[in-house]
Write an enzyme that holds these catalytic residues in place. Structure first.
Site, PDB file in Angstrom:
ATOM      1  NE  ARG A  19      -3.509   0.174   2.757  1.00  8.94           N
ATOM      2  CZ  ARG A  19      -4.819   0.296   2.558  1.00  8.94           C
ATOM      3  NH1 ARG A  19      -5.308   1.476   2.262  1.00  8.94           N
ATOM      4  NH2 ARG A  19      -5.627  -0.742   2.680  1.00  8.94           N
ATOM      5  CB  VAL A  24      -0.510  -4.206  -4.829  1.00 10.56           C
ATOM      6  CG1 VAL A  24      -0.320  -5.437  -5.708  1.00 10.56           C
ATOM      7  CG2 VAL A  24      -0.081  -2.960  -5.585  1.00 10.56           C
ATOM      8  CE  LYS A  39      -0.308   0.481  -9.012  1.00 15.73           C
ATOM      9  NZ  LYS A  39       0.848   0.805  -9.868  1.00 15.73           N
ATOM     10  CG  ASP A 137      10.157   5.769 -11.543  1.00 17.59           C
ATOM     11  OD1 ASP A 137      11.270   6.232 -11.214  1.00 17.59           O
ATOM     12  OD2 ASP A 137       9.288   5.470 -10.714  1.00 17.59           O
TER      13      ASP A 137
END
Length: 600
Positions: A19, A24, A39, A137
Site C-alpha cells: 500500500r 496491491v 492493483k 522511472d
C-alpha cells in the site's frame, strides 16, 4: 486500515501485498484458474474534482502503457475495470524479489550477472520503445527478479505514451531523482534515450554498490546529474566503462540511439570479458619518445630463403646493394678501355661508344595560347560580369527586404487589430469563455508576429490565475500563470504571482522542511525574475525584497533540515543579497548567516 474486499470484479482477494499511492492485492482468477495481482486506485480524502480526474487519467494511462506491451521482460497487465466506484487493474503475479533488495542485501552484483540483468531490461525497453512507451522511472525498485531468474520491468505509473497527448505540463518533473536523466531533471521532452540513461545508472549501482551521482538531498543529487561526471568504478573493466560513459552522457544525442545499440555494445563488452581482452586499455607497442611522440613498432620483413632458383628476368638496379667489383686501370677505364656505366633499364653494365658526347640544344618555347590584348579584354569582361552580378544581387536582396518589410508591417497591424479585439471582449463573459475566444483570435497569427496579442491573452491568464489562487486551487493557478509566461515572458506581474503562489503552498500545504525549502527557492526565483523585468524602481525594490525574503527562509529551512551543503547555502544567500534593495531589512539577516557559514 480498512480490511481488504473479498472480491473485485471476477477476482477473489486473498491478501493485501502493498500500500502506497495505490493498493496491491494477491488474488485468484477462477475463470482463468490463475493467481494474479490486483492493483486498486486509492483516492485520498480532500482531493478536488480536478485532482481526482487527473489521478484516474494517470491510472488508466498506466494500464494502457503496460497493457499494450507483450514481452517476456515486462510485467503483463490482464485487464482494467471499474466496479461500484472502485477502479482497478489485474496484472501478472510476480514472485521473487526486486533488484533493490538484492543490492541492499549483497552490496553489489557480480559483473556477469549485472550485465545479464541489464540486457534483459534493455530487451524489455526496446520492445516498449518500439510501441511508443517511455517508462520514465527505471530504477532497482521497478526491476523484479523472479525465482526462475527471469527479469521483469514493473510500474508504468508515470510512463509516457508518445501516441497520446501528454498529461505532463511543460516544466513538470516526474521520476526518482537519483535515476533521472539531465533532460528529465529540467522537465524537457524526453525519448527512449532517457530510459537508457536511467538503466546505465542502475548498471553502475549494480557493479559498484553506489550511485554515480551521490548526494544527501534532491538539490545536490540533481546538481551532480547536471554538472558532474561519474568516476569509473574499480570493479568496471575498460570496455564496460566505455559503454557506461556513453550511456551516461549529459547530451541525449551522444548516447546510444536505441536499446538495440546498447545491447550490442554490452554484449561486445561481455564477449571481451570472456575472451580475456577486456580490462585496462590495451597497451601500445613501439619505441619510447622522450618528448611525447609515439613511434609505432614496425614489423621486420619476412626472412629470405637461403637458396632461390635463378630468375629468368634481369634484376633492376638497387643502389643500396653491394655491386660486383670492377677492375679498372690507373686511368679510370676497364680492361676494354671504356668507362663503365649503369643501364637505366636494369640490364647490367653498358659501355658508351667512344668519341665526344653530342651537344643538346633545347627546342624553342611554344607561342602563348592567347595574345596579350586578348587576355586584357577577358579580364575586363570578367570584372564587368562581377560588377553586374553584385548589382543584381543587391537589387534582389533589396526587393526581398522590401517585401519582408511590407509583410512585417502588415503582420504588426493585424497583431494590433487582434490585440484590440481581445482587449475589448465582452466583460460579461466568464473568464474561461474569454480565454477560449482570445486563443481563437490568437491562432489567426503566426507565432513570431503576435507580440501585442500574446500580451493581451497573457493578461487574461493572469486574471484567471489570481481567481484560482483566491479559491485555493493552487494547481490550476500554477498552470494559468505558466501559460501566461509562455505567451509574455517579459510580464513581471505573472512572475510575481507565481512567486506568491509557491510561497503560499510552502507555508500552507508543505509538511516538511525540505519541501518547504524547495518551494521557497522557486518562489524566490520568480520574484527575482519579476524584479529583472520590472521598469518601475519602486516595484523593482518590492519584488527584490520579496525574493530575498523567500530565499532567506529557504536557506534557514535547509540549514535546519541539513539537506544542503554550506557552499550551496552561501550561493543562495549571495543571490538573496544581490536581489535585496540597499535599505532592505533582510540584508542584516543575510550577512549574519553568511558570517556563520564563513562567507563575506
Amino acid at each position: 486500515m480498512s480490511s481488504p474486499p473479498t472480491t473485485l470484479g471476477q477476482y477473489q482477494i486473498i491478501r493485501e501485498i502493498a500500500r502506497s499511492n495505490d493498493i496491491v492485492y494477491e488474488a485468484y482468477d477462477p475463470l482463468m484458474n490463475r493467481r494474479v495481482a490486483v492493483k486498486e486506485l486509492a483516492m485520498p480524502t480532500g482531493m478536488t474534482d480536478a485532482q481526482k480526474a487527473d489521478r484516474i487519467s494517470r491510472f488508466k494511462r498506466e494500464a494502457q502503457a503496460a497493457g499494450t506491451l507483450n514481452h517476456t521482460n515486462i510485467m503483463t497487465v490482464y485487464s482494467f475495470a471499474e466496479e461500484a466506484g472502485r477502479i482497478f487493474m489485474a496484472m501478472e503475479y510476480l514472485d521473487g524479489h526486486t533488484l533493490r533488495n538484492e543490492i541492499d542485501t549483497k552490496g553489489f552484483v557480480p559483473i556477469d550477472r549485472a550485465i545479464q540483468i541489464a540486457l534483459a531490461v534493455l530487451e524489455g525497453l526496446g520492445h516498449a520503445h518500439s510501441k511508443g512507451v517511455i517508462h520514465r522511472d527505471i530504477k532497482p525498485d521497478n526491476i523484479q527478479i523472479l525465482s526462475n531468474s527471469e527479469v521483469k520491468i514493473t510500474d508504468f505509473g508515470i510512463a509516457r505514451l508518445t501516441f497520446q497527448p501528454n498529461l505532463t505540463m511543460d516544466g513538470q518533473v516526474f521520476g526518482t531523482p537519483s535515476y533521472m536523466s539531465p533532460e528529465q531533471v529540467v522537465g524537457r521532452d524526453i525519448d527512449a534515450r532517457s530510459d537508457l540513461f536511467s538503466l546505465a545508472v542502475v548498471l553502475y549501482e549494480m557493479i559498484s554498490g553506489s550511485k554515480p551521482f551521490p548526494g544527501d538531498s534532491v538539490v545536490s543529487i540533481t546538481y551532480a546529474i547536471m554538472n558532474k561526471e561519474p568516476q569509473q568504478p574499480t570493479q568496471a573493466t575498460w570496455s564496460l566503462w566505455q559503454v557506461l560513459s556513453r550511456a551516461l552522457d549529459k547530451s541525449p544525442q551522444l548516447r546510444y540511439a536505441s536499446a538495440a545499440d546498447m545491447i550490442e555494445a554490452l554484449r561486445d563488452a561481455e564477449r571481451q570479458a570472456v575472451s580475456g581482452t577486456m580490462g585496462n586499455q590495451p597497451a601500445q607497442t613501439g619505441s619510447y619518445a622522450p618528448y611525447g611522440t609515439y613511434t609505432p613498432a614496425v614489423a621486420a620483413p619476412p626472412p629470405v630463403p637461403y637458396s632461390q632458383p635463378p630468375s629468368p628476368y634481369p634484376t633492376a638496379y638497387n643502389p643500396y646493394q653491394p655491386q660486383p667489383p670492377v677492375h679498372q686501370t690507373p686511368y679510370g677505364y676497364n680492361t676494354t678501355g671504356y668507362p663503365v656505366q649503369q643501364s637505366p633499364y636494369g640490364l647490367g653494365h653498358t659501355m658508351p661508344p667512344p668519341g665526344p658526347l653530342p651537344i643538346y640544344y633545347p627546342p624553342p618555347p611554344r607561342p602563348p595560347l592567347l595574345k596579350p590584348e586578348t587576355i586584357v579584354f577577358l579580364r575586363k569582361m570578367a570584372i564587368a560580369a562581377l560588377i553586374l552580378g553584385a548589382l543584381f544581387a543587391l537589387v534582389f536582396v533589396g526587393f526581398f527586404a522590401l517585401v519582408n518589410s511590407f509583410q512585417h508591417t502588415a503582420s504588426l497591424q493585424k497583431d494590433r487589430t487582434i490585440a484590440s479585439q481581445i482587449s475589448s471582449l465582452d466583460p460579461h463573459l466568464t473568464l474561461e469563455d474569454r480565454i477560449d475566444k482570445a486563443n481563437q483570435l490568437l491562432s489567426q497569427l503566426p507565432v513570431r508576429s503576435r507580440p501585442e496579442s500574446a500580451r493581451a491573452v497573457a493578461a487574461i491568464y493572469e486574471q484567471v490565475g489570481k481567481r484560482a489562487l483566491a479559491e485555493n486551487d493552487t494547481a490550476s493557478a500554477e498552470g494559468y500563470f505558466k501559460k501566461g509566461i509562455d505567451l509574455d515572458k517579459s510580464n513581471p506581474k505573472l512572475y510575481s504571482n507565481l512567486g506568491k503562489l509557491y510561497e503560499t503552498i510552502a507555508f500552507k500545504d508543505a509538511s516538511d522542511l525540505t519541501t518547504q525549502a524547495n518551494l521557497l527557492v522557486q518562489s524566490g526565483d520568480n520574484w527575482i525574475h519579476a524584479q529583472e523585468m520590472e521598469t518601475d524602481p519602486q516595484m523593482r525594490d518590492q519584488y527584490g525584497e520579496a525574493g530575498a525574503a523567500a530565499l532567506v527562509s529557504a536557506a534557514q529551512r535547509m540549514q535546519q533540515a541539513g539537506s544542503v551543503s554550506s557552499v550551496d547555502l552561501r550561493d543562495m544567500l549571495y543571490r538573496a543579497r544581490d536581489a535585496a534593495p540597499p535599505t532592505s531589512s533582510a540584508r542584516g539577516v543575510i550577512q549574519q548567516m553568511l558570517t556563520q557559514l564563513g562567507g563575506q
